[in-house]
Scaffold this motif. Structure first.
Motif, PDB file in Angstrom:
ATOM      1  N   UNK A  23      12.415  55.086  50.858  1.00  0.00           N
ATOM      2  CA  UNK A  23      12.500  53.721  51.394  1.00  0.00           C
ATOM      3  C   UNK A  23      11.153  53.251  51.943  1.00  0.00           C
ATOM      4  N   UNK A  24      10.447  54.138  52.644  1.00  0.00           N
ATOM      5  CA  UNK A  24       9.128  53.775  53.169  1.00  0.00           C
ATOM      6  C   UNK A  24       8.149  53.528  52.030  1.00  0.00           C
ATOM      7  N   UNK A  25       8.207  54.344  50.985  1.00  0.00           N
ATOM      8  CA  UNK A  25       7.331  54.154  49.829  1.00  0.00           C
ATOM      9  C   UNK A  25       7.634  52.874  49.088  1.00  0.00           C
ATOM     10  N   UNK A  26       8.911  52.553  48.963  1.00  0.00           N
ATOM     11  CA  UNK A  26       9.297  51.306  48.296  1.00  0.00           C
ATOM     12  C   UNK A  26       8.816  50.097  49.091  1.00  0.00           C
ATOM     13  N   UNK A  62       6.053  47.310  47.796  1.00  0.00           N
ATOM     14  CA  UNK A  62       6.316  45.870  47.765  1.00  0.00           C
ATOM     15  C   UNK A  62       5.232  45.115  48.535  1.00  0.00           C
ATOM     16  N   UNK A  63       4.838  45.640  49.698  1.00  0.00           N
ATOM     17  CA  UNK A  63       3.778  44.999  50.480  1.00  0.00           C
ATOM     18  C   UNK A  63       2.463  45.035  49.718  1.00  0.00           C
ATOM     19  N   UNK A  64       2.185  46.151  49.065  1.00  0.00           N
ATOM     20  CA  UNK A  64       0.955  46.276  48.285  1.00  0.00           C
ATOM     21  C   UNK A  64       0.935  45.272  47.136  1.00  0.00           C
ATOM     22  N   UNK A 114      -3.694  44.141  55.280  1.00  0.00           N
ATOM     23  CA  UNK A 114      -2.327  44.668  55.351  1.00  0.00           C
ATOM     24  C   UNK A 114      -2.000  45.395  54.043  1.00  0.00           C
ATOM     25  N   UNK A 115      -2.448  44.847  52.924  1.00  0.00           N
ATOM     26  CA  UNK A 115      -2.243  45.501  51.636  1.00  0.00           C
ATOM     27  C   UNK A 115      -3.006  46.803  51.536  1.00  0.00           C
ATOM     28  N   UNK A 116      -4.204  46.850  52.104  1.00  0.00           N
ATOM     29  CA  UNK A 116      -4.981  48.092  52.108  1.00  0.00           C
ATOM     30  C   UNK A 116      -4.260  49.142  52.946  1.00  0.00           C
ATOM     31  N   UNK A 117      -3.721  48.731  54.101  1.00  0.00           N
ATOM     32  CA  UNK A 117      -2.962  49.663  54.936  1.00  0.00           C
ATOM     33  C   UNK A 117      -1.716  50.148  54.200  1.00  0.00           C
ATOM     34  N   UNK A 158       1.164  54.335  51.259  1.00  0.00           N
ATOM     35  CA  UNK A 158       1.773  54.797  50.014  1.00  0.00           C
ATOM     36  C   UNK A 158       1.178  56.129  49.579  1.00  0.00           C
ATOM     37  N   UNK A 159      -0.122  56.284  49.740  1.00  0.00           N
ATOM     38  CA  UNK A 159      -0.777  57.546  49.401  1.00  0.00           C
ATOM     39  C   UNK A 159      -0.284  58.677  50.297  1.00  0.00           C
ATOM     40  N   UNK A 160      -0.180  58.407  51.601  1.00  0.00           N
ATOM     41  CA  UNK A 160       0.288  59.442  52.524  1.00  0.00           C
ATOM     42  C   UNK A 160       1.740  59.811  52.254  1.00  0.00           C
ATOM     43  N   UNK A 161       2.560  58.842  51.895  1.00  0.00           N
ATOM     44  CA  UNK A 161       3.955  59.123  51.548  1.00  0.00           C
ATOM     45  C   UNK A 161       4.025  59.965  50.287  1.00  0.00           C
ATOM     46  N   UNK A 162       3.178  59.656  49.318  1.00  0.00           N
ATOM     47  CA  UNK A 162       3.137  60.430  48.081  1.00  0.00           C
ATOM     48  C   UNK A 162       2.738  61.882  48.362  1.00  0.00           C
TER      49      UNK A 162
END
Length: 118
Positions: free
Chosen positions: A8-11, A15-17, A72-75, A80-84
């Motif tokens: 859910x956090x990755x999704x 979406x934000x990215x 915000x997109x960079x964050x 997303x990288x950390x979640x991966x």
């Protein structure tokens, strides 16, 4: 449950990215143009040329500052990288790791887990 929350956090981060992808590209383009304008400003020898580069630089700077919310997109990309990375962490099978004695079934389970890892 942890994998579901990571999903859910990755999704959400994805979406934000994707929502901030356009402004992120424009922010990068603006920063690159500011770099080029600065280099041309330093090369210019005439006062009129330097004034022209400063005016152009201020115009490009105003466009670049208007895309600052793209951070915000960079964050989101970093999240997303950390979640991966945490998704790919090897899950340890606690049942196999806790049993250390020479039971043939335990050894089989441990060897089977090692085969499935590779």
């Amino acid at each position: 449950m942890k994998k579901f929350l990571l999903f859910l956090a990755g999704l959400t981060a994805l979406i934000i990215l994707l929502a901030n992808l356009g402004p992120m590209v424009l922010l990068g383009l603006g920063i690159w143009l500011l770099y080029v304008i600065f280099k041309q400003f330093m090369k210019s020898e005439s006062t009129a040329g330097k004034i022209g580069w400063v005016i152009l630089g201020l115009i490009v700077l105003s466009f670049t500052i208007s895309n600052m919310f793209a951070l915000i997109g960079v964050a989101a990309a970093i999240a997303l990288y950390l979640i991966y990375k945490s998704w790919k962490k090897a899950d340890h099978n606690s049942i196999v790791d806790e049993m250390k004695y020479d039971d043939p079934f335990t050894n089989f389970e441990r060897q089977w887990a090692e085969i499935n890892k590779s």
